[in-house]
Design an enzyme around this catalytic site. Structure first.
Site, PDB file in Angstrom:
ATOM      1  N   LYS A 285       0.789  -1.205  -0.051  1.00  6.96           N
ATOM      2  CA  LYS A 285      -0.041  -0.045  -0.036  1.00  6.96           C
ATOM      3  C   LYS A 285       0.784   1.309   0.133  1.00  6.96           C
ATOM      4  O   LYS A 285       1.839   1.428   0.863  1.00  6.96           O
ATOM      5  CB  LYS A 285      -0.741   0.096   1.227  1.00  6.96           C
ATOM      6  CG  LYS A 285      -1.988   0.867   1.316  1.00  6.96           C
ATOM      7  CD  LYS A 285      -3.016   0.849   2.245  1.00  6.96           C
ATOM      8  CE  LYS A 285      -4.041   1.596   2.284  1.00  6.96           C
ATOM      9  NZ  LYS A 285      -5.261   1.439   3.421  1.00  6.96           N
ATOM     10  N   GLU A 385     -19.825  -4.996  10.197  1.00  6.31           N
ATOM     11  CA  GLU A 385     -20.822  -4.447  11.172  1.00  6.31           C
ATOM     12  C   GLU A 385     -21.891  -5.436  11.753  1.00  6.31           C
ATOM     13  O   GLU A 385     -22.352  -5.001  12.746  1.00  6.31           O
ATOM     14  CB  GLU A 385     -21.604  -3.372  10.042  1.00  6.31           C
ATOM     15  CG  GLU A 385     -20.790  -2.362   9.455  1.00  6.31           C
ATOM     16  CD  GLU A 385     -19.813  -2.510   8.398  1.00  6.31           C
ATOM     17  OE1 GLU A 385     -19.134  -1.817   7.743  1.00  6.31           O
ATOM     18  OE2 GLU A 385     -20.121  -3.756   7.928  1.00  6.31           O
ATOM     19  N   ARG A 413     -25.759  -2.170   6.746  1.00  4.61           N
ATOM     20  CA  ARG A 413     -25.389  -3.424   6.651  1.00  4.61           C
ATOM     21  C   ARG A 413     -25.720  -4.286   7.617  1.00  4.61           C
ATOM     22  O   ARG A 413     -25.724  -5.722   7.792  1.00  4.61           O
ATOM     23  CB  ARG A 413     -23.926  -3.669   6.336  1.00  4.61           C
ATOM     24  CG  ARG A 413     -23.614  -2.786   4.919  1.00  4.61           C
ATOM     25  CD  ARG A 413     -21.930  -2.446   5.059  1.00  4.61           C
ATOM     26  NE  ARG A 413     -21.017  -3.567   5.255  1.00  4.61           N
ATOM     27  CZ  ARG A 413     -20.396  -4.369   4.141  1.00  4.61           C
ATOM     28  NH1 ARG A 413     -20.687  -3.627   2.775  1.00  4.61           N
ATOM     29  NH2 ARG A 413     -19.659  -5.209   4.334  1.00  4.61           N
TER      30      ARG A 413
END
Length: 648
Positions: A285, A385, A413
């Protein structure tokens, strides 16, 4: 020096015929274009620098859009956008009227699925390929690119399970930027990949297991007694990707995600296998940008997104020089996220039962402050979640006071857990919804505009929203003192700038307050950020001789019945103002409250329209949907018979 290749790439077809060396060069040019452009305008940064070679490899091997490339979330798809005809538009990304921040099917035929939330790409891919197998549309290859973080979401595993059971011929590229590339990525790894994907050798593994059980002199019998232990031992030796193999996927890895040649070879072999295959790719990254690449986890997190004008000449831009004697700029109000995070730490210090929970949004929700100050009271469940709320429910059943800090859009969600686990059992769970309202540049996938409407029908829950940062501190304190579930919504960005209280105080549940008394013509009743808009409208109405009453509802459930009845009785027009969809929202709740009391009211509802609002700066979006003081004042003037426009 080689001639630049990127200026000649107007679509994926321009990659065909390029050598591996040229493709490697192209990937680096894509990376430099991202650094230069996003460093100036701002946007998702680190993850995109890590997928440049992957995007080039995919588009050089596949024939998009006949072949389907699906990017999970889409925040790492800038290289894909550059290679699919949007190179010169990259400077408009996340801007009003410009490129969308994620993939969008209406933007390009190469964007196969709309995204913005995590863990969905594998499920889409299974559906696409199975539709092709049933004769729908043109047949092609299907590849889903998903990050290791998104693999913490349960729906990704559900899709893996289905694809393995169906034997869906598709490829998942697991973009893993959470691990380093070690020497064993090389020749030996490639050898094992060929073994796993060769049908003869793949079947030979099963034959080998049977052969061992038939060895003479009692040896085979002893192997047979080992049963499952034998099989798992052989499989563990044969396939490092044991989880995937158990779900009937072939596993390839680990492949160097910054070597285009190796990526092309692995992808070609995976596609040719004609079965579910996962290609485990290791990337960095922030690749190519030293502060992100060499800064460890802290550097990766810091440069997940770049702020506008944060990079110059490929390096972090120097801080602006303050001239000697120049007046210091006045301090800006704190961010709502920061106020919440600091208030939660203080609540944890007051009450040992208070626990903070995040779903992979540590700094985005302000829980990084809690992690730093009281790490034992902090939990991150990953991009999960549903599990965040089930975990919170378990904590509450055992006597804790959990606070689940989740963006309004991501809380969608976990709706079933809110209904079935939290509200049904009336558990002491606080839902702290950051990013409530129109969040701006991230667009419709991230706007938090539905929570009032989808939470208001649920029994037992209390809904509250602060008009400023001081009220946020009081409301968090009130929510934790309440016996039952509470949902607390607050917007993204800077707060109002009022002083923070030295000590929080309790607010009576279901009580609003009048902030400004008017002349009896118009009452403006705001909820959350709607209070500020109501105050702006009142100031403009005063210029036209109308002194409006302004009130803060504070609660969308329960609504202060006495207050709304008083406002209706004492004014010609009652105006509700909320930063949420009108259908089923706060204004609808006010109308229902009066109607249930037998009161025929004249109500004007101000809120967000029945459509998905685009991306762009919040001020522009507010202007577009009429969520401004001027727009509200103009509507009020028209309603009460005054034709002069407030905007003038």
């Amino acid at each position: 020096m080689s001639e630049p290749i990127l200026p000649r790439v107007d679509g994926p077809e321009d990659l065909r015929g390029l050598s591996d060396e040229q493709l490697q060069q192209l990937a680096q040019e894509v990376r430099e274009h991202i650094i230069d452009t996003v460093g100036e305008i701002g946007g998702h940064f680190g993850a995109n620098l890590g997928t440049c070679e992957l995007a080039v490899a995919l588009h050089s091997v596949l024939d998009s859009p006949r072949d389907k490339i699906l990017w999970d979330v889409g925040h790492q798809a800038y290289p894909h956008k550059i290679l699919t005809g949007r190179r010169d538009q990259l400077s408009t990304i996340r801007k009003y009227g410009g490129l969308t921040p994620f993939c969008a099917i209406e933007e390009s035929e190469h964007d196969i699925m709309g995204a913005g939330h995590a863990s969905t790409s594998i499920g889409y891919a299974v559906g696409l390929k199975e539709a092709m197998r049933h004769g729908q549309g043109e047949d092609g290859n299907v590849v889903a690119v998903i990050g290791d973080g998104s693999m913490t979401g349960g729906v990704a595993f559900e899709a893996m399970h289905q694809a393995g059971g169906l034997g869906t011929p598709m490829v998942v590229v697991l973009n893993d930027n959470g691990m380093s590339i070690s020497p064993n990525v090389g020749a030996l790894s490639r050898y094992f990949n060929r073994v796993r994907l060769n049908p003869k050798l793949w079947k030979a593994r099963e034959g080998g297991e049977e052969f061992l059980t038939k060895l003479p002199a009692g040896i085979g019998e002893r192997f047979a007694h080992l049963g499952p232990q034998l099989k798992e031992s052989i499989k563990a030796f044969w396939a490092p990707g044991l989880l995937w193999e158990e779900l009937d996927w072939a596993y390839m890895g680990v492949v160097d995600g910054h070597d285009v040649s190796m990526l092309r070879e692995a992808l070609s072999e995976a596609i040719a296998a004609e079965r579910p295959v996962v290609v485990h790719v290791a990337t960095v990254k922030g690749k190519g940008f030293a502060p992100a690449e060499e800064g460890g986890l802290e550097g990766m997190e810091k440069w997940h997104a770049a702020k506008p004008n944060s990079i110059a000449n490929g390096a972090p831009a120097p801080a602006p020089v303050v001239k000697p004697g120049a007046a210091a700029a006045p301090p800006k109000p704190p961010q709502y996220t920061q106020v919440f995070g600091e208030a939660l730490v203080e609540e944890c210090r007051r009450d040992e039962r208070v626990i903070g929970i995040t779903a992979a949004m540590n700094s985005g929700t302000g829980l990084n402050i809690l992690q730093r100050e009281l790490p034992e009271r902090y939990f991150d469940v990953g991009i999960a979640e549903q599990q965040a709320l089930l975990f919170a429910s378990g904590l509450a059943l055992q006597g804790c006071k959990p606070v689940a800090a989740i963006y309004s859009t991501f809380l969608q969600r976990a709706f079933d857990q809110i209904v079935h686990d939290v509200c049904l059992q009336r558990l002491d769970v606080v839902l702290a919804m950051d990013r409530a309202g129109l969040v701006g540049d991230d667009g419709p996938t991230h706007h938090g505009v539905f929570d009032i409407a989808y939470l208001r029908p649920l029994p037992h829950i209390v809904l509250m929203a602060p008009r400023d940062e001081a009220q946020l501190v009081h409301m968090l304190h009130t929510a934790l003192a309440y016996d039952g579930p509470v949902a607390l919504r607050y917007p993204r960005g800077e707060a109002v700038g009022v002083p923070l209280p030295a000590e929080p105080r309790l607010i009576e549940i279901g009580s609003g307050e009048i902030l400004q008394e008017g002349d009896g013509k118009v009452a403006l009743l705001g909820y959350g950020s709607g209070v500020g808009k109501a105050q702006e409208a009142a100031a403009l109405l005063a210029e036209h001789g109308i002194v409006a009453t302004v009130a803060d509802a504070r609660f969308a459930k329960p609504i202060d019945t006495g207050l709304v009845a008083q406002l209706q009785a004492e004014h010609e027009l009652l105006v509700t103002v909320e930063e949420g969809v009108l259908a089923g929202g706060f204004g609808t709740g006010v109308w229902e409250t009066l109607s249930d009391s037998g009161i025929a009211a004249r109500i004007m509802r101000v809120g967000l329209p029945d459509r998905y609002v685009t991306h762009g700066a919040p001020a522009l979006l507010h202007e577009e949907v009429g969520y401004t003081g001027a727009a509200i004042a103009e509507r009020v003037l028209a309603a009460v018979g005054t034709r002069t426009t407030a905007a003038s």
